[in-house]
Write an enzyme that holds these catalytic residues in place. Structure first.
Site, PDB file in Angstrom:
ATOM      1  CG  ASP A  36      27.946 -22.356  59.755  1.00  0.00           C
ATOM      2  OD1 ASP A  36      28.577 -22.919  58.837  1.00  0.00           O
ATOM      3  OD2 ASP A  36      28.003 -21.130  59.970  1.00  0.00           O
ATOM      4  CG  ASP A  59      23.290 -26.874  52.077  1.00  0.00           C
ATOM      5  OD1 ASP A  59      23.042 -25.657  51.991  1.00  0.00           O
ATOM      6  OD2 ASP A  59      23.529 -27.587  51.084  1.00  0.00           O
ATOM      7  CB  VAL A  60      20.801 -22.248  55.106  1.00  0.00           C
ATOM      8  CG1 VAL A  60      21.333 -22.238  56.530  1.00  0.00           C
ATOM      9  CG2 VAL A  60      21.726 -21.497  54.158  1.00  0.00           C
ATOM     10  CE1 TYR A 152      27.262 -11.666  50.039  1.00  0.00           C
ATOM     11  CE2 TYR A 152      27.769  -9.367  49.590  1.00  0.00           C
ATOM     12  CZ  TYR A 152      27.527 -10.394  50.497  1.00  0.00           C
ATOM     13  OH  TYR A 152      27.549 -10.132  51.845  1.00  0.00           O
ATOM     14  CE  LYS A 156      24.167 -11.082  51.751  1.00  0.00           C
ATOM     15  NZ  LYS A 156      23.599 -11.731  52.967  1.00  0.00           N
ATOM     16  CB  THR A 187      34.321 -11.987  57.922  1.00  0.00           C
ATOM     17  OG1 THR A 187      34.077 -11.741  56.519  1.00  0.00           O
ATOM     18  CG2 THR A 187      33.575 -10.962  58.765  1.00  0.00           C
TER      19      THR A 187
END
Length: 251
Positions: A36, A59-60, A152, A156, A187
């Site tokens: 993360d 940092d993915v 987003y 997705k 969240t």
């Protein structure tokens, strides 16, 4: 214990659903690595898990960092049985106001990173000569539309389609690939999206009005669905996008 002696890598495990997944996996017997970019919460999450979790800042969306973190995780865990691609970025912004740069950033984190980690983890699973499991994070927004969250939605939807293709591609290697599609879950990301509306309280109220169950999902509820997909209980499940949304997509 459903994950006894299993080793899992969880991206985005410092907060929210990812952290709930990390906690549940450890309770079910797994050793884990949390990747993360949130160092403070990532270190706290790992420290709370009784020495069964390693935190690695990452940092993915940076492939170099992703590869280094994945290699370090596997070196520490000795192998990788399960990959959870949970790291994500949200942007509550209308289509006409979203810039190219903002759109690309969301796709880089949500979709391209999912592809990259899936490919590299699959290579490691194949090299270690044992079956593995990959669970990606799709969303109800892969299947419905809204006036905001345009990037987003796109990312997705891509994850949902990618999951189906990856499941077929990796099936001959004994690797199961599925996705979880959470509904609106309480969240930090949900609250950030509400703040993007200009008024967090009113934003949360507007989100809640869309929920047929009259409440938001809880991270631990989504984590239990992820556990099902990651465990042997889902041994005949390939390429699924499992909706855990409190009925949001059926009305």
């Amino acid at each position: 214990m459903k994950l006894k002696q299993k080793c899992a890598v969880i991206t985005g495990g410092a907060n929210g659903i990812g952290r709930a997944v990390a906690e549940l996996f450890v309770a079910e017997g797994a050793r884990i690595a949390i990747l993360d970019c949130d160092r403070r919460n990532g270190e706290a999450a790992a420290a709370a898990l009784n020495g069964r979790a390693l935190f690695l800042p990452c940092d993915v969306s940076d492939s170099r960092q992703a590869d280094e973190a994945l290699q370090t995780a596997v070196s520490h865990l000795d192998t990788i049985d399960i990959l959870i691609n949970d790291a994500a970025s949200q942007l509550n912004k209308p289509l006409l106001e979203t810039s190219d740069e903002e759109f690309r950033k969301v796709l880089d984190i949500n979709l391209t990173a999912t592809f990259h980690f899936t490919r590299e983890a699959a290579k490691l699973m194949i090299a270690h000569r044992h079956p593995g499991v990959i669970v990606n994070f799709s969303s109800t927004f892969a299947f419905v539309g809204s006036p905001g969250y345009i990037a987003y939605h796109a990312s997705k939807g891509g994850v949902a389609a990618f999951t189906r293709a990856a499941a077929i591609a990796l099936m001959p290697h004994g690797i199961r690939v599925n996705a979880i599609a959470p509904g609106t879950t309480d969240t930090p990301g949900l609250h950030a999206g509400a703040r993007d509306t200009g008024d967090e309280a009113k934003g949360m109220e507007s989100f809640l009005r869309l929920q047929p169950l009259g409440r938001f999902g809880r991270p631990e509820e989504i984590a239990r669905a992820v556990l099902f997909l990651a465990s042997d209980d889902a041994g005949f499940v390939y390429g699924a996008n499992l909706l855990a949304d409190g009925g949001y997509t059926i009305i």
